[in-house]
Write an enzyme that holds these catalytic residues in place. Sequence first.
Site, mmCIF file in Angstrom:
data_model
loop_
_atom_site.group_PDB
_atom_site.id
_atom_site.type_symbol
_atom_site.label_atom_id
_atom_site.label_comp_id
_atom_site.label_asym_id
_atom_site.label_seq_id
_atom_site.Cartn_x
_atom_site.Cartn_y
_atom_site.Cartn_z
ATOM 1 N N LYS A 1 -0.754 4.882 4.646
ATOM 2 C CA LYS A 1 -1.746 3.982 5.257
ATOM 3 C C LYS A 1 -1.414 3.786 6.732
ATOM 4 O O LYS A 1 -0.267 3.526 7.091
ATOM 5 C CB LYS A 1 -1.756 2.630 4.526
ATOM 6 N N HIS B 1 0.827 -1.206 0.000
ATOM 7 C CA HIS B 1 0.000 0.000 0.000
ATOM 8 C C HIS B 1 0.861 1.256 0.000
ATOM 9 O O HIS B 1 2.050 1.203 0.326
ATOM 10 C CB HIS B 1 -0.928 0.036 1.220
#
Length: 222
Positions: free
Chosen positions: A135, A131
């Site tokens: 995040k 990601h």
Amino acid sequence: MIGVVASGAAGRMGQAVCEAVEGAEGMDLVAKADPALGVELAAVLGKADVAVDFTTPDAAAGNVRACLEAGVHAVVGTTGFDLEALREAAEAAGGANCFVAPNFAIGAVLLMEAARLIARQMPECEIVELHHDRKLDAPSGTAKRTAELIREAGGNVHEPIHSVRLPGLVAHQEVIFGGEGQTLSLRHDSIDRRSFMPGVLLAVRRVADLPDRFTVGLEKLL
Ligand code: NAP
């Protein structure tokens, strides 16, 4: 017309939700709630039928409780918080439903379904999720849900789940199965946040009619 409040409207996902709802037939974006906009969710719930929450692990559970107490259905995409506590709150609340999906992208849901099928014949596997570097939670909600589904199917997900955080990434996941002299890899890549929007809009349309107060997983709507 379904009146929708976007919770976390100034965030990366929230902005995509606002754009999608504004372009959707039969939906009206009635409010945008976000500390960055100076608008509190509780103050705008009176205008809404459904609230869509993409906020933070710390904020999401309180937001959902506020929605349910106000009789507003909640569609939740936020990850990294305790779903079981939310389930109890949703089941205790009367009059409104809560739908949660750790991943609203159809490709990711299909990956989970395929992983469940493969795990019955090739149980040994590892999950790598990748990601963007802002995040907040690790491993991702999608990876945790994938592991849960694989384990329910009899698979053996090795720990730890591998989390990669780098600029340039959006949301990606690979499940690698290993067997005698062979491996099998499944991979899904969300390269744009628009990948999540058909799933979000589907949930907004369906949440009021769900048979249960608390439902987890986009596959339940397909
Ligand atoms: P983000 O850009 O940080 O956006 C979150 C927004 O929520 C921020 O603007 C934040 O404001 C705001 N916020 C914080 N507390 C709030 C509150 N009490 N009420 C309303 N808004 C509040 O994060 P993102 O990348 O959009 O991701 C949001 C969440 O969605 C994460 O948990 C992520 O894992 C999840 N996600 C889920 C899916 C899925 O398919 N289910 C897909 C992608 C992402 P401040 O910055 O002022 O705190």
